[in-house]
Design a protein around this motif. Structure first.
Motif, short mmCIF file in Angstrom:
data_model
loop_
_atom_site.label_atom_id
_atom_site.label_comp_id
_atom_site.label_asym_id
_atom_site.label_seq_id
_atom_site.Cartn_x
_atom_site.Cartn_y
_atom_site.Cartn_z
N SER A 294 0.86 -1.19 0.00
CA SER A 294 0.00 0.00 0.00
C SER A 294 0.89 1.23 0.00
CB SER A 294 -0.95 0.02 1.20
OG SER A 294 -0.24 0.10 2.42
N VAL A 295 0.46 2.27 -0.70
CA VAL A 295 1.26 3.49 -0.84
C VAL A 295 0.36 4.69 -0.60
CG1 VAL A 295 2.79 4.84 -2.31
CG2 VAL A 295 2.69 2.34 -2.59
N SER A 296 0.79 5.54 0.34
CA SER A 296 0.12 6.81 0.58
C SER A 296 1.03 7.93 0.09
CB SER A 296 -0.17 6.99 2.07
OG SER A 296 -0.63 8.30 2.34
N THR A 297 0.51 8.78 -0.79
CA THR A 297 1.27 9.91 -1.33
C THR A 297 0.61 11.20 -0.89
OG1 THR A 297 1.83 8.58 -3.28
CG2 THR A 297 2.18 10.96 -3.43
N THR A 298 1.35 12.02 -0.14
CA THR A 298 0.85 13.29 0.36
C THR A 298 1.53 14.42 -0.39
OG1 THR A 298 0.53 12.33 2.56
CG2 THR A 298 0.57 14.74 2.40
N SER A 299 0.74 15.27 -1.04
CA SER A 299 1.35 16.34 -1.84
C SER A 299 0.33 17.43 -2.15
CB SER A 299 1.91 15.79 -3.15
OG SER A 299 0.86 15.45 -4.04
N CYS A 300 0.84 18.53 -2.71
CA CYS A 300 -0.01 19.61 -3.20
C CYS A 300 0.19 19.79 -4.71
CB CYS A 300 0.31 20.92 -2.49
SG CYS A 300 0.05 20.89 -0.72
N VAL A 301 0.73 18.76 -5.37
CA VAL A 301 1.14 18.93 -6.76
C VAL A 301 0.29 18.12 -7.74
CG1 VAL A 301 3.50 19.55 -6.21
CG2 VAL A 301 2.92 17.14 -6.43
N GLY A 302 -0.88 17.68 -7.29
CA GLY A 302 -1.79 17.05 -8.23
C GLY A 302 -1.47 15.59 -8.49
N TRP A 306 1.33 10.39 -7.88
CA TRP A 306 0.73 9.08 -7.69
C TRP A 306 0.71 8.28 -8.99
CZ3 TRP A 306 -3.43 7.52 -10.46
CH2 TRP A 306 -4.35 8.48 -10.91
N LYS A 307 0.63 8.97 -10.12
CA LYS A 307 0.72 8.24 -11.39
C LYS A 307 2.10 7.64 -11.58
CE LYS A 307 -2.89 10.52 -14.07
NZ LYS A 307 -3.19 11.34 -15.28
N ARG A 308 3.13 8.37 -11.13
CA ARG A 308 4.49 7.85 -11.20
C ARG A 308 4.64 6.62 -10.30
NH1 ARG A 308 7.76 9.34 -15.07
NH2 ARG A 308 7.56 11.55 -14.56
N VAL A 309 4.01 6.66 -9.12
CA VAL A 309 4.03 5.52 -8.21
C VAL A 309 3.41 4.30 -8.89
CG1 VAL A 309 3.03 4.59 -6.08
CG2 VAL A 309 4.00 6.89 -6.10
N GLU A 314 3.91 -1.06 -11.27
CA GLU A 314 3.40 -2.00 -12.28
C GLU A 314 4.53 -2.61 -13.11
OE1 GLU A 314 -1.16 -0.42 -13.03
OE2 GLU A 314 0.44 0.26 -14.38
N THR A 315 5.64 -1.90 -13.27
CA THR A 315 6.76 -2.45 -14.04
C THR A 315 7.49 -3.56 -13.31
OG1 THR A 315 8.35 -0.81 -13.21
CG2 THR A 315 7.13 -0.24 -15.21
N VAL A 316 7.26 -3.69 -11.99
CA VAL A 316 7.90 -4.79 -11.24
C VAL A 316 6.88 -5.84 -10.84
CG1 VAL A 316 9.89 -3.49 -10.43
CG2 VAL A 316 7.77 -3.40 -9.11
N GLY A 317 5.77 -5.93 -11.58
CA GLY A 317 4.83 -7.02 -11.43
C GLY A 317 3.72 -6.83 -10.43
#
Length: 344
Positions: A294-302, A306-309, A314-317
């Motif tokens: 599970s990944v929680s991403t906290t930011s003010c940059v839209g 999270w798309k990068r996450v 996904e590239t590592v299965g």
């Protein structure tokens, strides 16, 4: 790591971040003036101790018997696992800060689902109890408050619990608009890789020396080669690491026991280097090969972070099974994603 529950050690951490401000715009060293005995007093309330420490020009990082503590001039982050009572650190922290002319301006508390919730002491007996304790412990001028549970659509995976509070002047911290925090929780670690976090039979080395050996053996040292690492191996098993890369920290904690294996990774980054963050995430997952993440991403940059996450994992299965997003005072948006992999 001490304080093991009868059912097993609780790997999932509780995380508390407090931001402060003062009248002096050049506040300088600020909270880093805290004497070590004052830090020990705070940690005694939490029920943990310092086992190793390092500092640089920007902040101090402490490896704890139950995770990590980071002290900046105007910010403190405490992350603890096991049956620690993390929220009991708030009253002594606010008291020490007040003596330095500092006032808390924002608070963020986060955690996943406990593996052994019935072993947790008050106020961590439920998220409702935690939220009520926070409401009562924080000053009234932190009037912008929100508590919620961000769900996973997959019943077998953790939900994300968030409490946020801010005063009217720090609803969004403008100086950190390009900064994000990523909190990664991993369970069901590959058992072969998990064995690397056990100390050798008869190993008489200190926890610091054994920790450096584990860092090299597992590949953790390659996650961010630019970082100064402070690492520690527990006896008979378990591992903690704090990394310092300029003003940014990273941290890893591992509970490798079969049946309740867990590892966490947390880091701070900026929108300018989010590609580098994606590469770091891939390395982290390859060190542990967890079945669930599970990944929680906290930011003010839209949406960009999270798309990068998602793309990196996904590239590592790993497949993204759920996604939730919400807005919080002083932090901007929090995106919570869960991932799973199939093992043959």
């Amino acid at each position: 790591m001490a304080l093991m529950a009868l059912s097993g050690f609780e790997g999932f951490e509780k995380r508390l971040e407090l931001q402060f401000f003062g009248d002096d715009p050049n506040i300088g060293i600020g909270l880093r003036q805290l004497h070590f005995d004052s830090i020990e007093e705070v940690l005694a309330a939490v029920q943990c101790t310092v086992v190793s420490a390092v500092g640089n020009h920007y902040f101090d990082a402490y490896v704890l018997s139950e995770s990590s503590l980071f002290v900046y001039p105007t910010k403190i982050i405490i992350k603890t696992c096991g049956t620690t009572q993390l929220l009991k650190s708030i009253p002594p922290l606010l008291s020490h800060a007040h003596l330095m002319g500092l006032r808390v301006c924002s608070c963020r508390y986060t955690r996943g689902n406990f593996i052994f919730p019935k072993s947790q002491p008050f106020p961590h007996t439920s998220f409702r109890d935690e939220a009520l304790y926070l409401e009562q412990s924080l000053p009234n001028y932190l009037c912008f408050r929100k508590a919620c549970v961000m769900p996973s659509r997959m019943p077998s995976q953790s939900s994300w619990h968030v409490f946020s509070a801010s005063d009217e002047h720090h609803i969004v911290l403008e100086q950190n608009l390009d900064v994000f925090t990523i909190e990664v929780c991993m369970t069901e670690l590959d058992p072969v890789l998990g064995r690397k976090f056990y100390r050798r039979v008869g190993d008489s080395n200190s926890g610091d020396v054994a920790g450096k050996e584990m860092t090299g053996l597992t590949g953790i040292g390659e996650i961010n080669p630019n970082a100064l690492l402070c690492d520690f191996a527990f006896d008979p098993c378990g591992y903690s690491m704090n990394g310092m890369d300029g003003s940014r920290y990273s941290t890893i904690h591992v509970t490798p026991e079969d049946g309740y294996s867990y590892a966490s990774f947390e880091c701070v980054g900026s929108i300018e280097d989010d590609r580098e963050m994606g590469e770091m995430l891939k390395k982290v997952v390859q060190v542990f090969r967890p079945a669930t993440v599970s990944v929680s991403t906290t930011s003010c940059v839209g949406q960009q972070v999270w798309k990068r996450v998602k793309n990196a994992l996904e590239t590592v299965g790993l497949s993204c099974g759920s996604f939730a997003v919400d807005e919080f005072p002083s932090t901007g948006s929090i995106v919570f994603q869960t991932f799973t992999t199939s093992r043959t």
